[in-house]
Design an enzyme around this catalytic site. Sequence first.
Site: not given
Length: 418
Positions: A239, A262
Site C-alpha cells: 500500500d 502505492h
Amino acid sequence: MKTIIRKYVSFELLGSILFLSLLWVRQLWSEDRDFMSSFNVLDYGAIGDGIIDDTLAFEMTWESTCNAETDNAEMIVPKGKTFLVHTLVFDGPCNPTKISFSISGNIVAPDSPDAWEGRDKGQWLIFDSVNGLDVNGPGTIDGRGQGWWDISCKTRPQSTGCVKLAPTVLSFLQCNKVSMINISVVNSPQTHILISGCDDFAINSLSIRSPGKSPNTDGIHISSSHGILITSTNIASGDDCVSIGDHTSNIHISDVNCGPGHGVSIGSLGKSGNEVKVENISVIRGHFNRTTNGVRIKTWQVGRGHVRGVSFKSIDFTDVKNPIIIDQYYCDVRGACKPTKTGVKISDVRYSGVSGTSNSTIAINLNCSQAVPCTNIVLDTIELASSTQGKQVNSSCNNAYGRAVGVVKPKSCLLQQS
C-alpha cells in the site's frame, strides 16, 4: 543557664547535621539520576527461542524501565535471540525523561490470527503516552502477516469469514519527542508503523518490507500529528509507502526509497464530511520504483477544510503508473460517489525537479473539484517520459489553476488564474 545553652547548641548542631545530610542525599540522588538504568528482558525471564511466549517478561521489563528513578533508562532486547511477544501496551507516562528501547535481537508476533482471539485485532505493539523515547536497532520486528493476508477481504472479498481489520506492528499514540533509527520492520499484517497524536517525531534509516501484493500494508501512516521527520528510509509494501492523514502539519520526508507500493499519499481526506486541516508537507529526493502512484493527494467530495503548503522536490520515478496525481473525486468504488457542492480546498502545491518514466499515458493527472478548484499549483522543471520506448505521455487537468515554470514535459495543462 549552662544546661539551657547546652541544649540549644545540641539542637542547633543536630539541625545542621540533618540539613547537611539531606543535601548529601539529594546530591547523591541527583548524581544517580544522571546514570542510565538498564533493564534486560533476559533478567526478567525471557527465553528468546521464538517459541515460548515472552510477553510477561517484556511487560515486567518495561514496568521497571518506565518506573526507574533516573533521568535515563534503557530496555534491552539482546542480539542473538528471537522473542515471541503477543499484543502488548508499553504505557506511559514514565519517570525517566529519556528512554532507550534498544532492539538488537528479533521480536516476532504470533504466526496465527487465532492468537488475537478476544484481543484488539488492530494492534500488536503499542507505545501509549511515552515521551522522550528512542527506539533503536539494529534488530528486527516481524509481524508475520501471511496468516492475515490469506484471510483479508481485500484479496478474498467473496470469502466467508474474511477480515477487514488486522494488526499494526508498531503504534505510537500520544507520544512526543520520539525517535526511531536503524530498525527493520517487516511483514506487518496491516500498517507497519502508525503515528497518531504525536509531536516531534523523527525516523531515520529504517527498513520497512512487505510483499507488493500484501493488502493494506502501509509503511508509515501519520494522523493528528505535527513535526514529523522521515529520512533515509527504504519502504517496500502493498500500500502507501507513507500516508498522511488529517490534522497534520510540518511533515518532512527526504531521501526515501519507495517500491513496491502505492507511493507517498496525502489522504484520503474528508471521507466523513469532516473539516480537513493539512499543511506544510514536503517530500524531497524521493525515489519511486515501479509503484502504483508516485506523489498523490486524494480527497473525498464530501470533505471540507484545506490542504495547503505542499512541496514535492527532486523526485524521480522509474516505471511508475501515476507519477503526479491529485484526485478530488476519491471513492471506494470509482464513479459511485454522487457529486456534491463541497470539497477540500487544495492550494499552494509545488512540483519541482521531477523526472523519470511513467507506464501510463497520463503522467500528470490533476483531477480537481468543480465545486472547490485547486489553486496556485506550480509545475517547475518537470521531465517525464513513457516507460515504453516510442510512446508519448500526456497531462490531464480538471479545475486545476496555476502556472508552469521552466521545461515541463509533458506540456502543462494548468488553467491560468485570473
